[in-house]
Design a protein around this motif. Structure first.
Motif, PDB file in Angstrom:
ATOM      1  N   VAL A   1      15.485  36.040  50.578  1.00 61.59           N
ATOM      2  CA  VAL A   1      15.983  34.669  50.666  1.00 61.59           C
ATOM      3  C   VAL A   1      15.036  33.880  51.561  1.00 61.59           C
ATOM      4  N   SER A   2      14.621  32.693  51.097  1.00 63.93           N
ATOM      5  CA  SER A   2      13.765  31.819  51.891  1.00 63.93           C
ATOM      6  C   SER A   2      14.358  30.421  51.902  1.00 63.93           C
ATOM      7  N   ARG A   3      14.617  29.903  53.096  1.00 65.64           N
ATOM      8  CA  ARG A   3      15.200  28.565  53.243  1.00 65.64           C
ATOM      9  C   ARG A   3      14.350  27.761  54.231  1.00 65.64           C
TER      10      ARG A   3
ATOM     11  N   ALA B   1      14.316  24.723  54.862  1.00 66.06           N
ATOM     12  CA  ALA B   1      15.091  23.682  55.547  1.00 66.06           C
ATOM     13  C   ALA B   1      16.383  24.235  56.130  1.00 66.06           C
ATOM     14  N   GLY B   2      16.540  25.558  56.121  1.00 70.49           N
ATOM     15  CA  GLY B   2      17.754  26.161  56.643  1.00 70.49           C
ATOM     16  C   GLY B   2      18.919  26.011  55.691  1.00 70.49           C
ATOM     17  N   TYR B   3      20.118  26.297  56.192  1.00 70.58           N
ATOM     18  CA  TYR B   3      21.350  26.156  55.414  1.00 70.58           C
ATOM     19  C   TYR B   3      22.195  25.068  56.069  1.00 70.58           C
ATOM     20  N   PRO B   4      22.911  24.249  55.313  1.00 71.18           N
ATOM     21  CA  PRO B   4      23.614  23.107  55.907  1.00 71.18           C
ATOM     22  C   PRO B   4      24.821  23.459  56.768  1.00 71.18           C
ATOM     23  N   CYS B   5      25.298  24.708  56.725  1.00 75.76           N
ATOM     24  CA  CYS B   5      26.431  25.146  57.547  1.00 75.76           C
ATOM     25  C   CYS B   5      25.982  26.252  58.505  1.00 75.76           C
ATOM     26  N   TYR B   6      26.848  26.605  59.432  1.00 81.21           N
ATOM     27  CA  TYR B   6      26.604  27.807  60.219  1.00 81.21           C
ATOM     28  C   TYR B   6      26.581  28.996  59.259  1.00 81.21           C
ATOM     29  N   HIS B   7      25.749  29.986  59.573  1.00 83.99           N
ATOM     30  CA  HIS B   7      25.536  31.094  58.643  1.00 83.99           C
ATOM     31  C   HIS B   7      25.522  32.404  59.417  1.00 83.99           C
ATOM     32  N   TRP B   8      26.456  33.293  59.085  1.00 81.22           N
ATOM     33  CA  TRP B   8      26.499  34.628  59.664  1.00 81.22           C
ATOM     34  C   TRP B   8      26.029  35.627  58.617  1.00 81.22           C
ATOM     35  N   LEU B   9      25.091  36.514  58.978  1.00 70.33           N
ATOM     36  CA  LEU B   9      24.600  37.554  58.087  1.00 70.33           C
ATOM     37  C   LEU B   9      24.695  38.880  58.819  1.00 70.33           C
ATOM     38  N   GLN B  10      25.296  39.876  58.156  1.00 68.74           N
ATOM     39  CA  GLN B  10      25.590  41.157  58.775  1.00 68.74           C
ATOM     40  C   GLN B  10      25.196  42.302  57.847  1.00 68.74           C
TER      41      GLN B  10
ATOM     42  N   ALA C   1      18.820  48.159  56.143  1.00 69.54           N
ATOM     43  CA  ALA C   1      18.272  47.242  57.139  1.00 69.54           C
ATOM     44  C   ALA C   1      17.474  46.144  56.452  1.00 69.54           C
ATOM     45  N   GLY C   2      17.399  45.011  57.137  1.00 70.93           N
ATOM     46  CA  GLY C   2      16.613  43.897  56.643  1.00 70.93           C
ATOM     47  C   GLY C   2      15.773  43.295  57.746  1.00 70.93           C
ATOM     48  N   GLU C   3      14.790  42.515  57.350  1.00 72.78           N
ATOM     49  CA  GLU C   3      13.922  41.839  58.302  1.00 72.78           C
ATOM     50  C   GLU C   3      14.192  40.343  58.226  1.00 72.78           C
ATOM     51  N   PHE C   4      14.535  39.776  59.358  1.00 76.77           N
ATOM     52  CA  PHE C   4      14.890  38.358  59.449  1.00 76.77           C
ATOM     53  C   PHE C   4      13.771  37.624  60.185  1.00 76.77           C
ATOM     54  N   LYS C   5      13.280  36.536  59.601  1.00 74.19           N
ATOM     55  CA  LYS C   5      12.190  35.781  60.200  1.00 74.19           C
ATOM     56  C   LYS C   5      12.622  34.348  60.474  1.00 74.19           C
ATOM     57  N   LEU C   6      12.397  33.895  61.693  1.00 70.14           N
ATOM     58  CA  LEU C   6      12.657  32.517  62.061  1.00 70.14           C
ATOM     59  C   LEU C   6      11.845  32.156  63.292  1.00 70.14           C
ATOM     60  N   SER C   7      11.375  30.937  63.339  1.00 67.79           N
ATOM     61  CA  SER C   7      10.612  30.409  64.472  1.00 67.79           C
ATOM     62  C   SER C   7       9.450  31.318  64.846  1.00 67.79           C
ATOM     63  N   GLY C   8       8.825  31.928  63.846  1.00 71.77           N
ATOM     64  CA  GLY C   8       7.672  32.773  64.098  1.00 71.77           C
ATOM     65  C   GLY C   8       7.993  34.175  64.577  1.00 71.77           C
ATOM     66  N   ALA C   9       9.265  34.483  64.751  1.00 73.69           N
ATOM     67  CA  ALA C   9       9.670  35.810  65.213  1.00 73.69           C
ATOM     68  C   ALA C   9      10.273  36.607  64.067  1.00 73.69           C
ATOM     69  N   SER C  10      10.220  37.926  64.205  1.00 78.73           N
ATOM     70  CA  SER C  10      10.784  38.825  63.201  1.00 78.73           C
ATOM     71  C   SER C  10      11.828  39.718  63.862  1.00 78.73           C
ATOM     72  N   ILE C  11      13.001  39.800  63.264  1.00 78.49           N
ATOM     73  CA  ILE C  11      14.101  40.573  63.823  1.00 78.49           C
ATOM     74  C   ILE C  11      14.601  41.547  62.764  1.00 78.49           C
ATOM     75  N   THR C  12      14.741  42.810  63.127  1.00 75.85           N
ATOM     76  CA  THR C  12      15.289  43.799  62.212  1.00 75.85           C
ATOM     77  C   THR C  12      16.800  43.867  62.377  1.00 75.85           C
ATOM     78  N   ILE C  13      17.510  43.679  61.269  1.00 75.84           N
ATOM     79  CA  ILE C  13      18.975  43.729  61.279  1.00 75.84           C
ATOM     80  C   ILE C  13      19.402  45.038  60.625  1.00 75.84           C
TER      81      ILE C  13
ATOM     82  N   HIS D   1      14.575  29.594  57.947  1.00 75.94           N
ATOM     83  CA  HIS D   1      14.568  31.050  58.093  1.00 75.94           C
ATOM     84  C   HIS D   1      14.321  31.706  56.732  1.00 75.94           C
ATOM     85  N   GLU D   2      14.037  32.993  56.794  1.00 76.72           N
ATOM     86  CA  GLU D   2      13.962  33.797  55.587  1.00 76.72           C
ATOM     87  C   GLU D   2      14.289  35.240  55.947  1.00 76.72           C
ATOM     88  N   TYR D   3      14.758  35.996  54.975  1.00 79.73           N
ATOM     89  CA  TYR D   3      15.030  37.409  55.232  1.00 79.73           C
ATOM     90  C   TYR D   3      14.779  38.212  53.967  1.00 79.73           C
ATOM     91  N   VAL D   4      14.416  39.493  54.199  1.00 80.56           N
ATOM     92  CA  VAL D   4      14.013  40.356  53.104  1.00 80.56           C
ATOM     93  C   VAL D   4      14.391  41.795  53.450  1.00 80.56           C
TER      94      VAL D   4
END
Length: 277
Positions: free
Chosen positions: A35-37, A39-48, A53-65, A79-82
């Motif tokens: 998923v690549s956004r 411009a982000g998402y127009p609401c608050y967004h919780w992903l669990q 596991a997935g890799e979440f990218k935002l503001s130049g940082a990468s976070i493993t979930i 943000h984007e995640y894969v």
């Protein structure tokens, strides 16, 4: 609605509803795609993460979930995640409301960070429970879903951990012996911060850190509020006690300090408070 055998999604209350908090959508994805956004998402967004596991990218940082973790995003944050493993199952909730930002801020959940929880925490299964409930019920008003969303945020506040910080539930468990001691000895005005810290076996500074994390105030401030609560019970439970006697039994060194503290906290004097009942 069932998008595919491995993907459920339900859209709930329209965004123009005046509810203070509402679920816009909730879903389970058994094979999370990229998923690549921008411009982000127009609401608050919780992903669990449910599995994998997935890799979440935002503001130049990468976070493993990975397992027992998730991330909460504010509206319109790019943000984007894969997928980071061969499989990645997720649950997601998007939500908003007229008081949503205020609620998130007041609970201290406005930090965009990886949130983790213990394996036996009720937080891990709660989103799935809400999803199952929505799938088997017609909550046309969205009121039940609104209550579910608030409960979810409370669980996230209580059980979620960020960085090296303990969850509130863990901190309260650590403080349990001291909280019990306070209940038994609130009438002793000689108890200070050093004695409180010695009961828990930690430093005064770290004790205050745990109290601020759990209750938003220092250990001694919590003790004062406990004494005031006990004083209220005395004031409304017996008209025979004088203000001076109430102050002494509640652990205040003198009546003037008790009256000043009570008025500053409650907005009325102890006698005025008693007359309300």
């Amino acid at each position: 609605m069932l998008i595919s055998p491995g993907h459920q999604r339900y859209f709930m209350t329209p965004r123009d509803q005046p509810l203070p908090l509402y679920i816009e959508s909730i879903g389970y994805n058994g094979s999370q795609e990229k998923v690549s956004r921008p411009a982000g998402y127009p609401c608050y967004h919780w992903l669990q993460t449910v599995k994998g596991a997935g890799e979440f990218k935002l503001s130049g940082a990468s976070i493993t979930i990975g397992a027992a973790s998730g991330i909460l995003l504010p509206p319109n944050l790019p943000h984007e995640y894969v997928r980071a493993q061969s499989e990645w199952e997720t649950i997601y909730i998007t939500f908003g409301g007229s008081q949503c930002a205020a609620i998130v801020d007041s609970l201290g959940l406005n930090e965009t960070a990886l949130r983790q929880w213990d394996g036996n925490s009720p937080l891990g299964d709660y989103a799935q429970q809400v999803l199952d409930s929505i799938g088997s019920d017609q909550d046309l008003s969205g009121l039940e879903a609104s209550a579910d969303m608030y409960r979810f945020l409370i669980l996230l506040k209580k059980h979620g951990m960020t960085g090296n910080r303990f969850s509130i539930s863990h901190a309260v468990t650590r403080l349990a012996p001291l909280l019990a001691f306070m209940e038994q000895h609130y009438s002793d005005p000689g108890i200070g911060l050093e004695q409180m810290a010695s009961i828990t076996g930690i430093s005064s500074r770290y004790l205050n850190t745990l109290f601020k994390q759990s209750f938003g105030i220092t250990a001694y401030s919590y003790f004062i509020l406990l004494r005031l609560r006990k004083a209220k019970e005395m004031l409304t439970g017996s008209t025979d006690l004088t203000i001076k006697e109430t102050a002494a039994r509640a652990g205040f060194r003198d009546a003037s300090h008790f009256v000043a503290t009570f008025r500053r906290t409650e907005g009325v004097t102890p006698e005025q408070f008693r007359n309300l009942y």
